[in-house]
Design an enzyme around this catalytic site. Structure first.
Site, mmCIF file in Angstrom:
data_model
loop_
_atom_site.group_PDB
_atom_site.id
_atom_site.type_symbol
_atom_site.label_atom_id
_atom_site.label_comp_id
_atom_site.label_asym_id
_atom_site.label_seq_id
_atom_site.Cartn_x
_atom_site.Cartn_y
_atom_site.Cartn_z
ATOM 1 N N GLY A 99 0.822 -1.192 0.000
ATOM 2 C CA GLY A 99 0.000 0.000 0.000
ATOM 3 C C GLY A 99 0.859 1.246 0.000
ATOM 4 O O GLY A 99 2.043 1.209 0.333
ATOM 5 N N CYS A 100 0.241 2.354 -0.340
ATOM 6 C CA CYS A 100 0.995 3.606 -0.443
ATOM 7 C C CYS A 100 1.471 4.068 0.934
ATOM 8 O O CYS A 100 2.651 4.379 1.123
ATOM 9 C CB CYS A 100 0.172 4.675 -1.137
ATOM 10 S SG CYS A 100 -1.482 4.926 -0.458
ATOM 11 N N TYR A 101 0.556 4.120 1.919
ATOM 12 C CA TYR A 101 0.980 4.527 3.263
ATOM 13 C C TYR A 101 2.032 3.575 3.831
ATOM 14 O O TYR A 101 3.043 4.029 4.385
ATOM 15 C CB TYR A 101 -0.224 4.587 4.201
ATOM 16 C CG TYR A 101 -1.134 5.773 4.024
ATOM 17 C CD1 TYR A 101 -0.646 7.071 4.110
ATOM 18 C CD2 TYR A 101 -2.490 5.611 3.803
ATOM 19 C CE1 TYR A 101 -1.491 8.164 3.972
ATOM 20 C CE2 TYR A 101 -3.345 6.697 3.665
ATOM 21 C CZ TYR A 101 -2.840 7.975 3.751
ATOM 22 O OH TYR A 101 -3.674 9.056 3.623
ATOM 23 N N THR B 143 4.237 1.798 2.320
ATOM 24 C CA THR B 143 5.535 2.013 1.680
ATOM 25 C C THR B 143 6.269 3.177 2.330
ATOM 26 O O THR B 143 7.452 3.074 2.674
ATOM 27 C CB THR B 143 5.346 2.276 0.167
ATOM 28 O OG1 THR B 143 4.752 1.114 -0.434
ATOM 29 C CG2 THR B 143 6.659 2.591 -0.509
ATOM 30 N N GLY B 144 5.564 4.286 2.507
ATOM 31 C CA GLY B 144 6.197 5.459 3.105
ATOM 32 C C GLY B 144 6.616 5.249 4.544
ATOM 33 O O GLY B 144 7.652 5.757 4.990
#
Lengths: 346, 346, 346, 346
Positions: free
Chosen positions: B154-156, B158-159
């Site tokens: 997911g994007c969150y 990953t960060g």
């Protein structure tokens, strides 16, 4: 002091900046306030509406230099100058009759050594500093009513302190490990020519800045320490986000004891029962709810899984974070209803 | 598997969404990849460039329905569907020869009970889930190279994960009390018609959402737990900010021992020495530095006063947080250089 | 000249500005181009990626002052300086071997009296001006191929001229009464510190500027006059809109004879059949379709009720309106395919 | 009618939309107005501040369905429904005592055939239409004062008509060849769930829409024709720009005779001498000057080179373009000062 006056004479020093112009905008709506002087050295001689064209038709005044301005007969002088410049004006007024509301950072820290380390220059206004009351009405209402000088809180501290105070006052959270993540619109940086504040650099961008080194840290810690009765060190990370107005503050702190969501919610409501500009929300607050208003919206959320209290708050940095709070303080100082001229969208 | 192929046949299911279209955009630049099918039920029959007019002249393909699409002869199928829809497609492909990269959330949690509680419906793709490798190349590069199925992060997550991993792997920070404050652009919510995502509601606004209840929490905790060797509970607060692309993540965690800024910086550089898309910064990272790129930028900052490690990171949610990372995974799976077709602005 | 070279040595003067940095970004993707010097007086000594952090990892070069730079051995020098500064550099290079592409306004007007009236200072580069070819490839492709010096068109003129040329060349519209309404993103104003370009002044704002007095008017009129064979006077109103990149141009002109929508559409398609970066649309073009690309999208619409032709066009002001067109010109000058390194998103 | 009332009872139908909610916001500031019913079928049962959280603390009312609402005892009913829905409500009220202000498009065109062609459905409110006065106070002040029904002008027509009227009334410009280029913020499209209005599609984008086919064209032409005494056909190109509030209108028309800048400026000042919300500017107007105000700012500029008059104007589409003008009309209808409750920022 503190008695209701019929009519107030007000001057604004630093009227060309965003905060100063917002004070003018708010006061121009008041039939009970006369604006006697609008001071701005860099733009002296220009009408204020040349800089803020929305004011055409409602504020016709021309900006003057500090030397040309007669501040002597004002009942209240608002000082909205960059930190370091405001204190000299405040000190020069201290022998007169005007009461002072300083929107800058010069009169917020009683410890002049801490001031020097935070702002990078010496403090030169001992008289004004001695008289200054930290102007957070929800905490210091009584003292503000009779204050000669009010140090209007910073925008970030307003958003963080009002969120933390009830929990700290109730002994609900640890004073260690408070982590503050704030996101501010660009107007908080003031009206100035800087590449890094240009639209092309800010739009579609987002970044933290002054990480762990922002001058508002000692201000936040001083007030928290006063309330907690012990020294408090916080971690404060300000972020610049692509919006013009608004600060969103997200705080993590550790609960001292298990507590339910309802209990916390009730605690906040009780604590702020008499605060006309605090709205305790039952879900995440939004910047748009407070934009162009003097409201502070807060949502306290218990994280049972991690034993943390999460505090989410929003303000308009130019209103509750600056000019609106300054007028709220003026209302208290001169016996007006606290929310006079500040209800709804302003 | 894992051997370099000369030419790849790729299909994209869910090509009309932001992530799917970004996969198409990235692959259309590759002379060594043929796009064999672009599937999108809602927009079937339309050329993709009717939805993404920048593609006119470079992508001429027409979208087809899933039933009409022949996915059988593809070497790799990218699935970019909402969670709950993607797993059925993945399961239907598992008997075939194509390798699968799922950009949705369906194959990221091995625990199907946790999946049900997080996503609100049953898991129905046991075969695909069994084969799935969590596709964070900086953590699982070896396994990805030979994986049949990759669950793209997911994007969150990953960060957050890439920011936390080096500190956790080095035992530098406590696994308790990790507080994650993420700010995401709007494209992360996908291409859809919702009042709350309309320009007039998002512009000049900022708000947290799904506070303490986001479906990415178990994904983050699962990976952190795997790395730490113990269960980890985090506090995760996502915020919606007025930008189209980009996620900024600000994390607070407690240091286990005093450590200097230089040491932490060196640790991060070492840990990511062979990661082509990680840039360890010496100051706050900016969203604009990673927009339209596959980079992950991180700045680890020691707060000596509070004994905390503060981690600041940025990604483009549609590139490193979705389509770019998916192509990075494809590169690894098929023996291309990891950064092939992904260097610089894409 | 005009023969294909294997490898090109390129220098960029003014590399710290938005246009100059975009030239660097585009050339850094080219294995067949070496960047031999990046010149920027104000930021000399800094690495370029300190200003443009997206370049970290792809452009490692450091900016130098003009005096320190060795431009002598470059095959091509891009000059991306403010008008008035660029011509001196161009003139100093004219005795050497390098070919010159000037992105500023100094070499676009052959009439030095007109230049003086438009830009407010004398023209001091007669040699460079004599050699200069106006670098609009869709109009002057042949001449550009063999030019020693190319005057890269302005951003507004590119959007307006490419929209008008087919109609004018076909004698379809009157040369009187052409009304041009352009809306530009902020990056067109360059990277500089100005209050009026700050986010807080541009966001949620929109205004025309330099009404009827923009320096691009004579540039537009000169080219139109050349094509029409008669003097042409246009009304040009530029507007500043809150976006970073992009120009939308809306033009009204009077039809000389009744004409159908299909006929006009066909005329535009024919006229631009061999132009790799022109897309003739059948509906209103969008800025997002051309952002970060070298495309020019145009939609010609006949207003039968009023006898007018309405032309709608979009470009990315930094790409087709500046750096991309400059590289397109470089391609032509050195025998590369016209769209080499410029396809799709760049 | 037209006599000053002490206290007004007002109802708003369509209170959940942007225009309707803005009417509520404006009236909630008025001690002399009681809100007796807030109607919104889709959100019936919800408090209005669930949709507009800024209203918490100032508007506590709950939305009701139309059937549940008692509109019978209202003095004035504001109808803020999509075109096609509003006229049925208006017609149902026409037998009662309430006066009506319709913010939609249903009562603006006296020609029902033109209405059908413009809006795509039949007109079904002959009674309301017969009574309706076009509510542009600067043109029809007298008629509005005594009107039973006011058709509040559209947002685009307000910006265009107020700019054109003085020139047309003075016979200064040709009625042929009027070209109107308008740029609107997104709130003009209403509060609704549409992909094309989502932040990710609008931000960093700009496009024309409904080119030559907008339903506001006949409204503009009808009023211009009435003033000019002859049929007028205009070319109208609306553009969607990335801002929430505001319309900028740029108009080109041909001068009938040479005229100086001063003369035009004086003409506009004279014409609008008694209009409290018109500000004739001497330079380009800005959207930020009128945002959240009921002002219309205009700058007429003579282009001597082309013999054209260029008109630049700005309004806030939700205030002067909708709710503010509606309250201005209410003021006139009920004998309040025209600018009562509408001065400055609202």
């Amino acid at each position: 002091m503190g008695n209701r006056v019929e009519h107030l004479r007000a001057a604004v020093v630093g009227a060309s900046g965003y905060s100063g112009a917002e004070v003018v905008r708010l006061l121009s709506r008041r039939p009970d306030v006369d604006l006697t002087a609008l001071v701005a050295h860099s733009a002296a001689g220009q009408p204020l509406d040349a800089l803020y064209p929305d004011l055409t038709g409602t504020v016709g005044a021309t900006l003057t230099g500090l030397e040309q301005a007669d501040l002597g007969d004002a009942d209240v002088v608002f000082i909205a100058l960059p930190s370091g410049e405001g204190m000299a004006v405040a000190e020069s007024l201290i022998a007169g009759r005007a009461r002072i509301i300083d929107l800058g950072g010069d009169l917020r820290l009683k410890d002049t050594g801490l001031y020097r380390r935070s702002y990078g220059h010496e403090h030169v206004a001992p008289g004004a500093l001695r008289e200054a009351v930290y102007g957070l009405p929800e905490l210091h209402r009584e003292a503000i009513c009779t204050a000669r000088v009010v140090a209007n809180p910073g925008c970030y501290p307003t958003g963080a302190l009002l969120a933390l105070l009830p929990a700290l006052q109730a002994g609900l959270v640890e004073t260690e490990g408070i982590s503050i993540c704030s996101m501010s619109g660009v107007s908080g940086a003031g009206r100035s020519a800087k590449v890094e504040m240009s639209f092309a650099e800010v739009n579609e961008n987002l970044r933290a800045y002054k990480v762990l080194a922002h001058q508002h840290v000692p201000e936040i810690e001083s007030v928290l320490g006063e309330v907690a009765g012990t020294a408090v060190a916080v971690s404060f990370i300000p972020h610049l986000v692509p919006l013009t107005r608004g600060i969103h503050t997200t705080i993590h702190c550790r609960l001292r004891r298990p507590v339910g969501q309802e209990e916390v919610q009730a605690l906040y409501r009780d604590q702020y029962a008499s605060a006309p500009f605090v709205r305790v929300r039952t879900g995440p607050p939004e910047v748009r709810a407070v934009a162009h208003t003097n409201y502070f919206d807060v949502f306290p959320a218990v994280n049972e899984r991690t034993g943390q209290l999460v505090l989410l708050s929003v303000i308009d940095n130019l209103v509750k974070g600056a000019a609106g709070q300054a007028v709220q303080n003026m209302n208290l100082m001169f016996g007006f209803p606290e929310d006079h001229g500040l209800r709804g969208r302003v």
